[in-house]
Write an enzyme that holds these catalytic residues in place. Structure first.
Site, PDB file in Angstrom:
ATOM      1  N   THR A  87       7.261   0.718  -3.589  1.00 60.70           N
ATOM      2  CA  THR A  87       6.075   1.008  -2.552  1.00 60.70           C
ATOM      3  C   THR A  87       6.664   1.760  -1.412  1.00 60.70           C
ATOM      4  O   THR A  87       7.838   2.044  -1.304  1.00 60.70           O
ATOM      5  CB  THR A  87       6.007  -0.348  -2.089  1.00 60.70           C
ATOM      6  N   ALA A  88       5.836   2.550  -0.666  1.00 60.84           N
ATOM      7  CA  ALA A  88       6.152   3.408   0.114  1.00 60.84           C
ATOM      8  C   ALA A  88       6.424   2.929   1.470  1.00 60.84           C
ATOM      9  O   ALA A  88       5.660   1.667   1.745  1.00 60.84           O
ATOM     10  CB  ALA A  88       5.048   4.729   0.190  1.00 60.84           C
ATOM     11  N   HIS A 116      -1.560   0.252 -10.445  1.00 58.77           N
ATOM     12  CA  HIS A 116      -1.120   0.773  -9.182  1.00 58.77           C
ATOM     13  C   HIS A 116      -1.680  -0.177  -8.110  1.00 58.77           C
ATOM     14  O   HIS A 116      -1.958   0.073  -7.029  1.00 58.77           O
ATOM     15  CB  HIS A 116      -1.760   1.919  -8.913  1.00 58.77           C
TER      16      HIS A 116
END
Lengths: 361, 361, 361, 361
Positions: free
Chosen positions: B79-80, B250
């Site tokens: 995850t960003a 996603h």
């Protein structure tokens, strides 16, 4: 139009009376409480097929459990800490069961000893609940005493190898401290065990079906396997000589996400067919028609847990009797309205199979 | 009755702490957020069939991912922008994974470089996440560095040929300006690329399975195909030599309206059966029983994304550890309550197939 | 994370602007409005199966309707009274369609005449909507004029033999009095009919498939049968020479309780397979993925009604363009994310058949 | 867009007028009122398949019930205590039925005697409702009088061997005291029975199919069996010479948890196929499309109960007429919109079978 109380009314009233920690303790399930809710909802999904124009003017709701007569096929499941519901605790519950002509499974976590309960309702039908403990001597010691005091069966919990996870707010844990409960089977009796601490020590997952063989070897009482939810385990239980199987998911308090007991009942009933082993069910029974549905799908009798506690909370022995009476009356009406004169006439044709509607989304 | 926290509690607490733009950024899905919700709901529709009376006193939750041992079959999805959750960012996450004995897929959009993360949790199991970029030299450059710093696999995102459409209110876009995030893989390293601008430039839909062949040609690391949702694509992935398939949508952030990952898992598992390719799943895992269901239906391990971020937001490294610990404990209980001593014993018989009830509307 | 508007936003904004009678008139369905809701919900029940790793960097959303090119497979369904949405009425709608490269079915209940609309968007693709009237001379007169003004097809409403029953509060009826609407096809043209009263007189149920034969005999334009919901009627339509079938339930405004259009589409598509007759759908299309689902299940294109009116209400021609642009962009993303480079590549494999989950209640 | 009232509007208005005890008495069901709700919901689950382009300009809604013509296939079910709805009581209801050209089943619990009702609507079609009483002489005495006053059929309640359990708050019981209702069949007639007390004494479950044989032996009137919900009982009824079967669950007021009447109709219709016995249905009919669905699935006509009472409460005879008129008009529209010119043309093809959608969860 007769107007009568139902079990939901009793629960609603009891919740007005009980302190929050007791409500939470009695009502909670494990994890997301999905199975807790599904036990009840699954009964609602099942549709009845009533048969008409049979002479039902005389109806007999009685049946037998492990060969002993009960006035109706509804008995009392083991639940702990009846004193949290009412000061009379298990005494009140036992007397109510006795006077209503049905049986009670006395919990290992009873506040009163098994001797006291036997003495307070001497002609009552009673069975002993047994959790699998780490100390087999304790188990043996208690079972022997139960035999001597007229208990006529052992209901063994199989679905608690380890404790489940509850999300009940810690109000309950705090209550344990403030309202200490003494487990009764070592109180007021001459016991070789100095402390009852060991008593509640679970065996922590070590048990196998050989434990059932061992239990059979130490007692002449019939064993009922409590907590079975698959055909595979039902067949194992039969192989290991049990006399009864209580289809149960621990009232939604152990593994969350299992099937509702009424949904799993047909699979289990099919698996033991012809063996003579009796099938019971607990979990989600709230209406007389629920009892009839369970019997139609293969149960010999049902057991109720929480509704008993709500009745007990509301009015002690009278409250428990009221709960049993409501269920008996509703079950009697359900028999009449489906054309059944006796519990033997309740069969699978009374329940709709498969999709219950013309079209489905 | 032990009272313990669950992942929903962690999320609820984290939402009390985080600013709205970060909550929205982490929690949102694409379009109507239908798949976002279904990922979780689908797990709830699946019923467990627990097996009893097996000696589960000693349980081993460990397994392997790409041949490397993990303490439990739960690892961290890429995850960003971990800095938006906590100032310690990916450092905290990596150290938590290391101390809990599991692995972390480091996002391409990490605030810290892959070298920093490797150095801060040197004995941790780590894999590199790779989006398909327009500049293949950049991909090659990063992968080479990952090889040198002990990353042991490349998780390639396949389901983002173009960006999806989010409906998150533009509070997030504004936040991009006010809280600029520098992507870390070009920071603090000696890089031939003057600017990291090109780095985040997506390849915009040009990739085909030949891109996977090319990736195999430039690295000795195993490739995991992330985002596969059909048997057809699973077979393609196998044909192109991947070592693992991460069934993923996603987190409901790309194509809305696809199936929940747990619903599509059996189809994918069936398609690659016997090939030795490992199947993983992410999306909607919130309970220990969810992990068990995924393993029963063919996954070798599951990956979690958002819960890690909520834990990180709440308490940095400790918070991430708490999330992993909750899941591990719940999974351990689920194993015990279904009669499994090791992850190898978790199989499809533990899950109810077809209609789970007597009658259905 | 790009943040973009969706059709629900446009509707919500339009409802802030329009007077209640217009909102009610545009949004209502017949009877209990069950089909109105189901048209939208049915799309949500369908799950996509995206294919990955195809070169989708160049995508072509264009297709043809009745042999004429449209930039994307989304055109405008006939709806009445565009002036109630915006003073520019059908002029704005027609110009928006023209500039976006798609077609518009001009309603018989247009406020402007078919000549005016043809003149205001001369290069636009346009078809004429035809209700079946009691006066066949009027029908013939209008169709002849449509032929002369470049209309390239006749969409005939088949599902209104009689008026349905609406429950819209009588605010709408009152509005008819206060905001009189003149139907335009007899305004500003040299017409042999003194009054347009007869024009709106329905044929009240007298029509049969012979009416379609008669229509074919008086025009060289292709006929599209609007309102078909069964395989039986689809086959009849083909037998009577139609060029297209618009699967429609009149936006839930005629017979309430029929199936959602997307649910009935496969049956109709199957029935006309191989005949060359084109299938379209309207009802419930709100997302780009809805368009893709319709094409996957057999539609050549979809038509939208209410969303156009909401866009028109919000901002005239610009608003209608915005609605079409949102749908086109979402459809383009949906193509990319399912691995489709052209509308021809959209096929039934992209849609999950049968039960979409592991277990079902 | 015509704006017209529907039955839900009538009910809502009636509830504004009636005192709470009457609302509760008329609207309640037994136990959890599950069947009460399902009767209505089941109609909503069924999808119509309309046929188009048939000449429906002339439609005939008339049919016959037991060989006698009715203007539309909708008649009045027996319900008690019409005076609680309106002072004109059954007089108003009978006159409304007469003027609308349909029939009424007069309840045994009518406030007016069967003679009064026959006299007030002399040309009306009327049948007598019969509960099975403990005193067979009373039954015989009433039936003989019905024969003499032009009643042309006996609708016998089979599904009330004992009273069910209602949860209506005891406001109703109190109302019985304050608003005593005299049952009319012994009022104002020359009767050998001093008191009507015995009249309402139920037979309490003693009846069997032989009771039906006995009824046939004492009257020349055709017998309709009311309350049948299974194929088995339908076949029994045919064997015992009934002329009609009214598929009914007593409006959800007897056994709760049975199937909705529309869901059980196909099974019953199939069981009696070819015998000439007519099938009717009551329970949940609220829309013209409900009537059409019932006829498509095998009913010769439907009966309505509660909607009649709401109309009666609202406006006496006019209110009942309004209810019948709404249903007739809606049914007429439903015929037109499904392509039916006569009730004979309504068939099973108009109803979608099996799953009504592309995919299902």
């Amino acid at each position: 139009m007769a107007l009568r109380q139902c079990l939901d009314d009793v629960e609603a009233s009891a919740r007005q009376i009980l302190p929050p920690f007791a409500i939470r303790y009695f009502s909670c399930g494990s994890d997301g409480e999905q199975t807790l809710a599904d036990n009840i909802n699954a009964f609602r999904r099942i549709r009845l097929r009533p048969r008409l124009m049979r002479d039902v003017s005389k109806r007999d709701t009685s049946t037998t459990i492990l060969g002993q007569k009960v006035s109706f096929p509804i008995a009392i499941s083991p639940t702990a800490l009846h004193q949290w519901a009412h000061p009379d605790g298990e005494h009140a519950t036992a007397k109510a069961a006795e006077s209503m002509g049905t049986g009670m499974v006395l919990s290992m976590y009873s506040g009163s000893s098994l001797e006291e309960i036997a003495d307070c309702a001497p002609s009552g039908l009673r069975w002993l609940h047994m959790d699998l403990l780490s100390n087999t001597d304790v188990m043996k010691y208690i079972i022997n005493r139960a035999e001597n005091k007229g208990y006529t069966g052992i209901f063994v919990t199989l679905d608690r190898p380890v404790a489940s996870k509850k999300r009940a707010p810690n109000i309950v844990t705090k209550a344990y401290g403030r309202f200490p409960v003494s487990f009764g089977h070592f109180q007021g009796t001459d016991t070789p065990y100095k402390s009852s601490d060991k008593y509640t020590e679970h065996s922590d997952g070590i048990n196998t079906w050989e434990t059932i063989d061992w239990l059979q070897s130490i007692t002449r009482l019939p064993i009922v396997a409590k907590g079975i939810l698959t055909a595979e385990d039902a067949r194992e239980a039969v192989k290991h000589g049990v006399s009864g199987i209580l289809v149960s998911n621990h009232g939604g308090r152990q593994l969350d996400g299992v099937m509702a007991t009424i949904d799993v009942l047909p699979e289990v009933a099919q698996a033991v067919k012809g063996t003579g082993v009796e099938i019971y069910l607990d979990g989600g029974v709230r209406l007389g028609t629920d009892v009839l549905k369970a019997l139609a799908l293969g149960a010999k009798a049902v057991f109720v847990g929480r509704p008993i506690l709500w009745g007990l909370a509301l009015d002690g022995e009278c409250g428990v009797k009221r709960v049993l009476k409501i269920l008996q009356e509703e079950f009697d009406i359900a028999m009449a309205l489906t054309g059944c004169r006796s519990v033997e006439e309740i069969n699978a044709d009374l329940v709709q199979k498969g999709c219950t509607c013309v079209a489905k989304l």
